[in-house]
Design an enzyme around this catalytic site. Sequence first.
Site, PDB file in Angstrom:
ATOM      1  N   HIS A   1       0.785  -1.283   0.008  1.00  0.00           N
ATOM      2  CA  HIS A   1      -0.110   0.152  -0.035  1.00  0.00           C
ATOM      3  C   HIS A   1       0.719   1.320  -0.187  1.00  0.00           C
ATOM      4  CE1 HIS A   1      -0.090  -0.059   4.716  1.00  0.00           C
ATOM      5  NE2 HIS A   1       0.888  -0.340   4.279  1.00  0.00           N
ATOM      6  N   HIS A   2       2.097   1.236   0.071  1.00  0.00           N
ATOM      7  CA  HIS A   2       2.985   2.416  -0.011  1.00  0.00           C
ATOM      8  C   HIS A   2       3.340   2.904  -1.447  1.00  0.00           C
ATOM      9  CE1 HIS A   2       2.611   2.790   4.418  1.00  0.00           C
ATOM     10  NE2 HIS A   2       3.311   1.506   4.551  1.00  0.00           N
TER      11      HIS A   2
END
Length: 295
Positions: free
Chosen positions: A35-36
């Site tokens: 998710h980054h």
Amino acid sequence: MHEASALLVGGTLTAVDAVMTGQSLHALNLGGGLHHGFRGKASGFCIYNDSSVAIKYLQKKYGARVLYVDTDAHHGDGVQWSFYDDPDVCTLSIHETGRYLFPGTGNINERGQGKGYGYSFNIPVDAFTEDESWLECYKTSFKEVIKFFKPDVILTQNGADSHYYDPLTHLSATMKIYKEIPKLAHEMAHKYCEGRWIAVGGGGYDIWRVVPRAWARVWLEMTNKDISGPLSKEWLDCWQPESPVPLPNEWDDMEDIYEPIPRKPEITEKNALTLEKVLYPIRSSKQTAKSNEQS
Ligand SMILES: [Zn+2]
Ligand SMILES: [Zn+2]
């Protein structure tokens, strides 16, 4: 790096197709949840953001409105910023406050921009937050946000780094939350999305005691199995010799894995206030709609 990262994205896209074509009601890609990752920029152990790619794919190929729910201890920044101005994607992230933790974002006031304003929800919980307060934030926000947004499909990111044992973060959750997280996601998928639920993995740095049990829970929930009591002897015999720490014997944690947290009442109160602030706009708009109806 490119090939390995691209494969992980492909796994999540395969899960999307399985669910959206009706081949499966639910699908899980534990390799996903990066998710980054940003467009054109790797970040925070993530090269390509499989969830962002999958959401775009869900929109383009299936015209779906997507609710993304991120329970990793770190803010789901890459996914949030990718759809920050898009009202057809709603993101909800429950994470440790960015005060002392990467990536530093995920404040209450990050609510989206332009047409997407009001479709980004962030619940930054205090360091040392325990099960009860964490679950209150998770359950209340998930139920209210999904009722407000009414998605076609749910994508959950299941980072397993909010546990007390996790070496990178400062939360004090136990295995209790990892049973409840997929349970509610599953229930909501059936209630609002005809079962359409895609789950991915994410962070989790106690790879011996926490991640295997937490991620097995997602699979058990998806396949309608419930297990408690002792872990399989076969698994323990296989991995105890490799593990630098004693492995737990049970699915659930013992009650005494950590000393009582001194600031518990303050933390609980602060989190409750955060939750209230985050949900205020959808609660007050409901109020307005109600009073308009009455008048
Ligand atoms: Zn189901
Ligand atoms: Zn994380």
